[in-house]
Design a protein around this motif. Structure first.
Motif, mmCIF file in Angstrom:
data_model
loop_
_atom_site.group_PDB
_atom_site.id
_atom_site.type_symbol
_atom_site.label_atom_id
_atom_site.label_comp_id
_atom_site.label_asym_id
_atom_site.label_seq_id
_atom_site.Cartn_x
_atom_site.Cartn_y
_atom_site.Cartn_z
ATOM 1 N N UNK A 149 24.542 69.824 75.330
ATOM 2 C CA UNK A 149 23.790 69.140 74.499
ATOM 3 C C UNK A 149 23.552 69.213 72.901
ATOM 4 N N UNK A 150 23.727 70.771 72.758
ATOM 5 C CA UNK A 150 23.595 71.077 71.267
ATOM 6 C C UNK A 150 24.740 70.980 70.590
ATOM 7 N N UNK A 183 27.817 67.692 66.436
ATOM 8 C CA UNK A 183 28.981 66.960 66.223
ATOM 9 C C UNK A 183 28.623 65.443 65.802
ATOM 10 N N UNK A 184 27.694 64.872 66.628
ATOM 11 C CA UNK A 184 27.323 63.532 66.255
ATOM 12 C C UNK A 184 26.636 63.365 64.832
ATOM 13 N N UNK A 235 15.964 79.749 69.083
ATOM 14 C CA UNK A 235 16.120 78.244 69.474
ATOM 15 C C UNK A 235 15.166 77.449 69.678
ATOM 16 N N UNK A 236 14.112 77.430 68.632
ATOM 17 C CA UNK A 236 12.853 76.587 68.805
ATOM 18 C C UNK A 236 13.328 75.322 67.921
ATOM 19 N N UNK A 281 16.149 71.624 64.228
ATOM 20 C CA UNK A 281 16.289 71.021 62.962
ATOM 21 C C UNK A 281 17.161 71.410 61.916
ATOM 22 N N UNK A 282 17.129 72.629 61.499
ATOM 23 C CA UNK A 282 17.887 73.063 60.773
ATOM 24 C C UNK A 282 19.301 72.994 60.973
ATOM 25 N N UNK A 283 19.920 73.502 62.356
ATOM 26 C CA UNK A 283 21.010 73.378 62.720
ATOM 27 C C UNK A 283 21.779 71.687 62.506
ATOM 28 N N UNK A 284 20.728 70.781 63.045
ATOM 29 C CA UNK A 284 21.179 69.369 62.771
ATOM 30 C C UNK A 284 21.304 69.079 61.177
#
Length: 141
Positions: free
Chosen positions: A81-82, A87-88, A31-32, A37-40
């Motif tokens: 936060x994640x 969701x946002x 989780x760097x 970035x990829x998850x968002x």
């Protein structure tokens, strides 16, 4: 576009992501900044695809939203936060895309296909980068 291939890649990424705690314990950093970035990016892509799908098929069609729910269940099952950021990102992309595609026309359908391809690319990158083949073969211990 082959939706079955996309769904397989996305599900694979989500399933491998579910093993993230076991993989992290094996000493592989997961989780760097690139992961976030990829998850968002994946959350936003799913939000955009969901907006068009609902525009074309109605509010009952929760196809892409279910993928987002699966992603949250695997990647951010607890409040924090994640989860909030994902969701946002989904909701913001949904709002932007809803405002951009006011009718279900060929342009909207083509955009959904582009979002699906982008999601396939992101999920494939996540599965490959964050869960290397040798780790996937072992699975959780």
């Amino acid at each position: 576009m082959n939706k079955t291939v996309f769904h397989g890649a996305l599900l694979s990424a989500l399933l491998f992501a579910g093993a993230s705690s076991a993989v992290a314990q094996a000493g592989i950093p997961l989780r760097g900044p690139d992961y976030f970035r990829d998850a968002a990016e994946l959350a936003a892509t799913l939000g955009s695809a969901h907006a068009i799908r609902m525009r074309c098929n109605g509010r009952e069609d929760q196809y892409w939203r279910r993928y987002m729910a699966d992603m949250l269940a695997y990647e951010a099952p607890d409040r924090g936060n994640l989860r909030s950021a994902l969701v946002e990102g989904f909701n913001n992309a949904y709002s932007r895309t809803s405002a951009q595609y006011l009718t279900c026309d060929n342009r909207a359908v083509e955009a959904e296909a582009r979002f699906a391809r982008a999601g396939q690319e992101i999920s494939g990158r996540m599965a490959t980068h964050y869960f290397p083949k040798e780790t996937r073969k072992r699975g959780p211990n």
